[in-house]
Write a protein that holds these residues in place. Structure first.
Motif, PDB file in Angstrom:
ATOM      1  N   GLY A   1       0.931  -1.000   0.080  1.00 13.76           N
ATOM      2  CA  GLY A   1      -0.076   0.024   0.141  1.00 13.76           C
ATOM      3  C   GLY A   1       0.892   1.124  -0.022  1.00 13.76           C
ATOM      4  O   GLY A   1       0.496   2.324  -0.513  1.00 13.76           O
ATOM      5  N   VAL A   2       2.011   1.241   0.692  1.00 16.00           N
ATOM      6  CA  VAL A   2       2.849   2.285   0.740  1.00 16.00           C
ATOM      7  C   VAL A   2       3.464   2.715  -0.412  1.00 16.00           C
ATOM      8  O   VAL A   2       3.750   3.775  -1.260  1.00 16.00           O
ATOM      9  CB  VAL A   2       3.902   2.302   1.926  1.00 16.00           C
ATOM     10  CG1 VAL A   2       4.896   3.413   1.773  1.00 16.00           C
ATOM     11  CG2 VAL A   2       3.291   2.435   3.294  1.00 16.00           C
TER      12      VAL A   2
ATOM     13  N   ASN B   1       1.044   4.312  -3.058  1.00 18.04           N
ATOM     14  CA  ASN B   1       0.530   5.507  -2.984  1.00 18.04           C
ATOM     15  C   ASN B   1       1.360   6.320  -2.494  1.00 18.04           C
ATOM     16  O   ASN B   1       1.069   7.486  -2.201  1.00 18.04           O
ATOM     17  CB  ASN B   1      -0.725   5.413  -2.031  1.00 18.04           C
ATOM     18  CG  ASN B   1      -1.873   4.573  -2.529  1.00 18.04           C
ATOM     19  OD1 ASN B   1      -2.298   4.900  -3.680  1.00 18.04           O
ATOM     20  ND2 ASN B   1      -2.164   3.512  -1.765  1.00 18.04           N
ATOM     21  N   GLU B   2       2.740   6.141  -2.685  1.00 18.29           N
ATOM     22  CA  GLU B   2       3.801   7.109  -1.752  1.00 18.29           C
ATOM     23  C   GLU B   2       3.957   8.273  -2.830  1.00 18.29           C
ATOM     24  O   GLU B   2       3.840   9.241  -1.951  1.00 18.29           O
ATOM     25  CB  GLU B   2       5.080   6.320  -1.885  1.00 18.29           C
ATOM     26  CG  GLU B   2       6.116   7.153  -1.216  1.00 18.29           C
ATOM     27  CD  GLU B   2       7.495   6.482  -1.071  1.00 18.29           C
ATOM     28  OE1 GLU B   2       8.307   6.725  -0.540  1.00 18.29           O
ATOM     29  OE2 GLU B   2       7.608   5.603  -1.905  1.00 18.29           O
TER      30      GLU B   2
ATOM     31  N   ARG C   1       0.533  10.636  -2.068  1.00 15.93           N
ATOM     32  CA  ARG C   1       0.484  11.080  -0.591  1.00 15.93           C
ATOM     33  C   ARG C   1       1.758  12.304  -0.525  1.00 15.93           C
ATOM     34  O   ARG C   1       1.140  13.316   0.164  1.00 15.93           O
ATOM     35  CB  ARG C   1       0.756  10.026   0.487  1.00 15.93           C
ATOM     36  CG  ARG C   1      -0.285   9.092   0.886  1.00 15.93           C
ATOM     37  CD  ARG C   1      -0.142   8.022   1.856  1.00 15.93           C
ATOM     38  NE  ARG C   1       0.433   8.853   3.055  1.00 15.93           N
ATOM     39  CZ  ARG C   1      -0.283   9.429   3.847  1.00 15.93           C
ATOM     40  NH1 ARG C   1      -1.730   9.411   3.624  1.00 15.93           N
ATOM     41  NH2 ARG C   1       0.198   9.959   5.004  1.00 15.93           N
TER      42      ARG C   1
ATOM     43  N   PHE D   1      -7.231   8.489   2.021  1.00 13.48           N
ATOM     44  CA  PHE D   1      -6.241   7.414   1.902  1.00 13.48           C
ATOM     45  C   PHE D   1      -6.450   6.542   3.061  1.00 13.48           C
ATOM     46  O   PHE D   1      -6.979   6.728   4.208  1.00 13.48           O
ATOM     47  CB  PHE D   1      -4.808   7.690   1.978  1.00 13.48           C
ATOM     48  CG  PHE D   1      -4.380   8.483   0.760  1.00 13.48           C
ATOM     49  CD1 PHE D   1      -3.872   7.405  -0.360  1.00 13.48           C
ATOM     50  CD2 PHE D   1      -4.379   9.708   0.353  1.00 13.48           C
ATOM     51  CE1 PHE D   1      -3.904   8.041  -1.597  1.00 13.48           C
ATOM     52  CE2 PHE D   1      -3.770  10.332  -0.690  1.00 13.48           C
ATOM     53  CZ  PHE D   1      -3.613   9.220  -1.888  1.00 13.48           C
TER      54      PHE D   1
ATOM     55  N   TYR E   1      -3.074   1.575   5.445  1.00 12.88           N
ATOM     56  CA  TYR E   1      -2.145   0.835   5.063  1.00 12.88           C
ATOM     57  C   TYR E   1      -1.333   1.871   3.939  1.00 12.88           C
ATOM     58  O   TYR E   1      -0.812   1.284   3.075  1.00 12.88           O
ATOM     59  CB  TYR E   1      -2.118  -0.484   4.768  1.00 12.88           C
ATOM     60  CG  TYR E   1      -2.459  -1.376   5.912  1.00 12.88           C
ATOM     61  CD1 TYR E   1      -1.680  -1.286   6.997  1.00 12.88           C
ATOM     62  CD2 TYR E   1      -3.701  -1.801   5.886  1.00 12.88           C
ATOM     63  CE1 TYR E   1      -2.057  -2.003   8.225  1.00 12.88           C
ATOM     64  CE2 TYR E   1      -4.266  -2.636   6.897  1.00 12.88           C
ATOM     65  CZ  TYR E   1      -3.393  -2.604   8.130  1.00 12.88           C
ATOM     66  OH  TYR E   1      -3.986  -3.309   9.103  1.00 12.88           O
ATOM     67  N   THR E   2      -1.564   3.048   3.850  1.00 10.84           N
ATOM     68  CA  THR E   2      -0.783   3.701   2.472  1.00 10.84           C
ATOM     69  C   THR E   2       0.160   4.867   3.221  1.00 10.84           C
ATOM     70  O   THR E   2       0.948   5.391   2.636  1.00 10.84           O
ATOM     71  CB  THR E   2      -1.773   4.720   2.063  1.00 10.84           C
ATOM     72  OG1 THR E   2      -2.571   5.442   2.772  1.00 10.84           O
ATOM     73  CG2 THR E   2      -2.863   3.548   1.113  1.00 10.84           C
ATOM     74  N   ARG E   3       0.270   4.775   4.686  1.00  7.85           N
ATOM     75  CA  ARG E   3       1.212   5.565   5.548  1.00  7.85           C
ATOM     76  C   ARG E   3       2.442   4.851   5.582  1.00  7.85           C
ATOM     77  O   ARG E   3       2.496   3.660   6.187  1.00  7.85           O
ATOM     78  CB  ARG E   3       0.541   6.081   6.843  1.00  7.85           C
ATOM     79  CG  ARG E   3      -0.614   6.723   6.889  1.00  7.85           C
ATOM     80  CD  ARG E   3      -1.102   7.222   8.036  1.00  7.85           C
ATOM     81  NE  ARG E   3      -2.554   7.973   7.783  1.00  7.85           N
ATOM     82  CZ  ARG E   3      -3.656   6.958   8.178  1.00  7.85           C
ATOM     83  NH1 ARG E   3      -3.521   6.040   8.716  1.00  7.85           N
ATOM     84  NH2 ARG E   3      -4.726   7.728   8.026  1.00  7.85           N
ATOM     85  N   SER E   4       3.371   5.582   5.613  1.00  8.25           N
ATOM     86  CA  SER E   4       4.741   4.621   5.569  1.00  8.25           C
ATOM     87  C   SER E   4       5.259   4.196   7.103  1.00  8.25           C
ATOM     88  O   SER E   4       5.912   3.550   7.472  1.00  8.25           O
ATOM     89  CB  SER E   4       6.095   5.450   5.365  1.00  8.25           C
ATOM     90  OG  SER E   4       6.017   6.662   5.954  1.00  8.25           O
TER      91      SER E   4
END
Length: 100
Positions: A15-16, A19-20, A23, A50, A53-56
């Motif tokens: 996910g990261v 979408n990195e 984001r 978002f 699971y798109t946040r690092s």
């Protein structure tokens, strides 16, 4: 069978990675003080859409065998105990016990 923690970590990493860039672009716009407040507000709303699971920050190094989150040797992806067991069994190429 992989541990649920390992599966969750794999999902977070995917996910990261997916979408990195988007984001970071929205973050840049939302934090840019020189832009109008309406533009920054819209960017912040898009960031809130978002998923988790798109946040690092959700990515954590875990052992691929047991799912343990502490004592992980990142080069092998194993916790120290599993690393030791596999090294003594000769399952890790290039790793052998030091001799005195």
């Amino acid at each position: 069978m992989p541990n649920i923690r390992v599966l969750r970590d794999i999902k977070a990493r995917q996910g990261v990675a997916a979408n990195e860039i988007t984001r970071h672009a929205y973050l840049f716009v939302a934090r840019n003080q020189s832009l109008p407040s309406q533009v920054r507000y819209q960017a912040q709303l898009q960031l809130n859409l978002f998923g988790r699971y798109t946040r690092s920050i959700t990515v954590k190094n875990r052992c691929t065998e047991t799912g343990r989150g502490r004592g992980v040797i990142s080069e092998f992806g194993l916790c120290r105990f599993q690393f030791r067991q596999k090294a003594l069994a000769g399952e890790l190429p290039g790793v052998h016990k030091a001799s005195w």
